[in-house]
Design a protein around this motif. Structure first.
Motif, mmCIF file in Angstrom:
data_model
loop_
_atom_site.group_PDB
_atom_site.id
_atom_site.type_symbol
_atom_site.label_atom_id
_atom_site.label_comp_id
_atom_site.label_asym_id
_atom_site.label_seq_id
_atom_site.Cartn_x
_atom_site.Cartn_y
_atom_site.Cartn_z
ATOM 1 N N LYS A 189 0.824 -1.214 0.000
ATOM 2 C CA LYS A 189 0.000 0.000 0.000
ATOM 3 C C LYS A 189 0.863 1.273 0.000
ATOM 4 O O LYS A 189 0.368 2.365 -0.273
ATOM 5 N N GLU A 192 1.174 2.970 -3.419
ATOM 6 C CA GLU A 192 -0.033 3.697 -3.842
ATOM 7 C C GLU A 192 0.045 5.163 -3.398
ATOM 8 O O GLU A 192 -0.215 6.077 -4.180
ATOM 9 N N LYS A 259 -9.356 0.629 2.988
ATOM 10 C CA LYS A 259 -8.448 1.103 1.938
ATOM 11 C C LYS A 259 -8.848 2.450 1.335
ATOM 12 O O LYS A 259 -8.022 3.119 0.727
ATOM 13 N N ASP A 260 -10.110 2.855 1.480
ATOM 14 C CA ASP A 260 -10.565 4.107 0.858
ATOM 15 C C ASP A 260 -10.093 5.358 1.597
ATOM 16 O O ASP A 260 -10.206 6.456 1.065
ATOM 17 N N LEU A 262 -6.945 5.756 3.188
ATOM 18 C CA LEU A 262 -5.502 5.680 3.475
ATOM 19 C C LEU A 262 -4.829 7.042 3.291
ATOM 20 O O LEU A 262 -3.974 7.435 4.078
ATOM 21 N N VAL A 286 -4.082 -1.263 6.870
ATOM 22 C CA VAL A 286 -5.200 -1.172 5.922
ATOM 23 C C VAL A 286 -5.858 -2.525 5.693
ATOM 24 O O VAL A 286 -5.175 -3.503 5.373
ATOM 25 N N GLY A 288 -9.044 -4.705 3.623
ATOM 26 C CA GLY A 288 -9.783 -4.634 2.366
ATOM 27 C C GLY A 288 -11.272 -4.405 2.608
ATOM 28 O O GLY A 288 -11.702 -4.152 3.729
#
Ligand code: ME8
Length: 490
Positions: A189, A192, A259-260, A262, A286, A288
């Motif tokens: 992550k 990202e 995850k939305d 982060l 995080v 899922g």
């Protein structure tokens, strides 16, 4: 008094109580609870915080739709979230609501601090806003002026606003992520966020004027504090910022989030804390998303699952067991009631069966005398591996390994034909099984606390701690035949 290095502070995101809690909310709390209980088992002095995020436009509009004042509305709704914690057997130490006065004061104090640092300026915000995630978007980040997460049209906003000089912290945040390999977990992550940071960091609008349902900006009461700026601060106010509790628990060990959000927890929160001169949390962990038949849970599309109803039918342990075993931690997972039923029945077949077979055999045998447990069974427990998996937050893998040991216990009864044994041999076999069940139940405590406590109670085990997972600690014992632990569902 436990020393600071034994303190462990874990938080979940605080939920928007704009409608009743859904399975995604339950999932996050269950995972956090599993970790909190695991840390307690290891002897940590844990503080576990959860709560509700009660300001902002989304709530204001939901209240209006329900023909209630925002305060009345959140008072009612937050009770449902509190109740969810109770029903799921969540061991949170505090449930924070951002409408609490104490929280408002801390939020204002942090904004003041950031302002005094010279990181706030007045300007005009012109851009796009998604109410569902209460987030500003740039045109280039949207898809045909729709929110990339909620796929709904973004609202155009143009208003006077205070800005936070987030851009100033761009380099610092990048360096922090690169230097602290555990800051964002799972590790994949990190890329990202680092990728998104390549576009450069913009300043953040942190106040709104049309919105009345919020905490007033302390230096201009015409403005209310942007709901995310307000909400993130719950992690400080929840442990009584600037008191001994805060000194003991901050920086947080884990912010567990979906995850939305982060970006909010690493970049926005990291910049806010840096500006206020407060240490950053150690890990943003995080998880899922839970989907339904591969699609996102959605109220509008009728894809909503009420976790309370599931608990009414299957019990909290079965739901916890299913979610923690079948969803690979860190990845998305699919919910199906069939899957939940299967896991419910599996609990009955594996753990329930072991308990009732032991109780049946022990009833006939009378007192089981303390002896040396049989290495052939106890050698099958992969304790070090289980500990490692739990320390790496591979919750599903740890649970699989514990259940493998429960399988070994059932196999042992079968292979040794314990029901045919007599005298010393019978005693040794029964002691081995009871002691193994005791150890397995301690390890299962983070996952299925209710059943674990019930079994440990029956085995007269008083202390649920990792130290007690050594074999041979069970005393001589008379075991009664008690009620069935799990009911199968057709
Ligand atoms: O984001 N599966 O609140 P929220 C798993 N108030 N997790 C899910 C999920 C799903 N289907 N849907 C949501 C907010 N979540 C803010 C947080 S924190 C300072 C402020 C997770 O009610 C989501 O990722 O929309 C988040 O971690 C939590 O539920 C609350 O979501």
């Amino acid at each position: 008094m436990i020393s600071k290095d034994k303190a462990f502070y874990i938080t979940t995101a605080i939920d928007y109580p704009s409608s009743a809690p859904h399975l995604g909310h339950a999932y996050e709390k269950i995972c956090a609870d599993c970790i909190a209980r695991w840390k307690r088992l290891q002897g940590y002095d844990v503080f576990f915080l959860t709560g509700t995020d009660e300001h902002g436009l989304k709530i204001q509009r939901a209240a209006k739709k329900a023909k209630k004042s925002p305060q009345e509305f959140v008072d009612e709704m937050s009770k449902k979230f509190k109740n969810l914690c109770k029903v799921l057997n969540i061991s949170n130490d505090r449930f924070i609501r951002t409408t609490e006065k104490v929280h408002g004061k801390v939020a204002q104090a942090i904004l003041e601090k950031v302002n005094k640092k010279g990181d706030i300026y007045k300007g005009e915000y012109e851009g796009l806003y998604c109410i569902d995630c209460e987030t500003f978007y740039l045109e280039k980040d949207s898809l045909n002026l729709e929110c990339p997460t909620h796929k709904k049209p973004l609202e155009k906003v143009r208003e006077e606003s205070y800005f936070f000089k987030m851009s100033k912290y761009e380099k610092q945040i990048i360096e922090h992520i690169k230097k602290n390999k555990n800051f964002i977990l799972p590790k994949h992550k990190q890329a990202e966020i680092l990728n998104r940071l390549k576009d450069g960091l913009k300043d953040l609008s942190v106040s709104r004027t049309p919105l009345k349902w919020g905490i007033p900006v302390p230096f201009n009461k015409k403005h209310t504090i942007y709901v995310w700026f307000d909400a993130l601060i719950n992690y400080l106010s929840g442990i009584d910022y600037k008191t001994k509790t805060f000194e003991k628990y901050w920086p947080a060990d884990i912010h567990l989030i979906g995850k939305d959000i982060l970006w909010h927890h690493t970049v926005i929160w990291g910049s806010m804390l840096s500006s206020a001169g407060i240490k950053l949390p150690k890990t943003v962990l995080v998880h899922g998303f839970i989907n339904l038949k591969g699609e996102k849970l959605s109220k509008a599309a009728g894809r909503i699952i009420n976790p309370i109803k599931l608990v009414e039918t299957y019990g909290a342990d079965a739901l916890r067991y299913y979610i923690l075993k079948d969803i690979v931690f860190g990845e998305d997972g699919d919910f199906s009631e069939e899957g939940l039923k299967e896991r419910n029945n599996e609990l009955a077949d594996k753990l329930g069966n072991l308990v009732s077979r032991l109780e049946g055999l022990a009833k006939k045998a009378g007192e089981i005398k303390k002896t040396t447990p049989d290495k052939r069974l106890i050698g099958k427990l992969k304790l070090k591996e289980i500990e490692k998996k739990l320390d790496n937050y591979e919750l599903d893998k740890a649970l699989h390994l514990i259940i493998e040991f429960v399988d070994e216990c059932n196999k042992y009864i079968q292979e040794k034909k314990v029901w045919q044994l007599k005298g010393k041999e019978l005693n040794k076999a029964l002691y081995t099984i009871a002691d193994s069940l005791r150890v397995a139940s301690i390890l299962l405590h983070p996952f299925i606390p209710e059943a674990s406590e019930e079994i440990l109670n029956r085995l007269k085990e008083k202390k649920i701690s990792l130290e007690r997972t050594k074999f041979g600690l069970l005393g001589s014992i008379k075991i009664k035949k008690s009620d069935v632990l799990f009911k199968k569902v057709k």
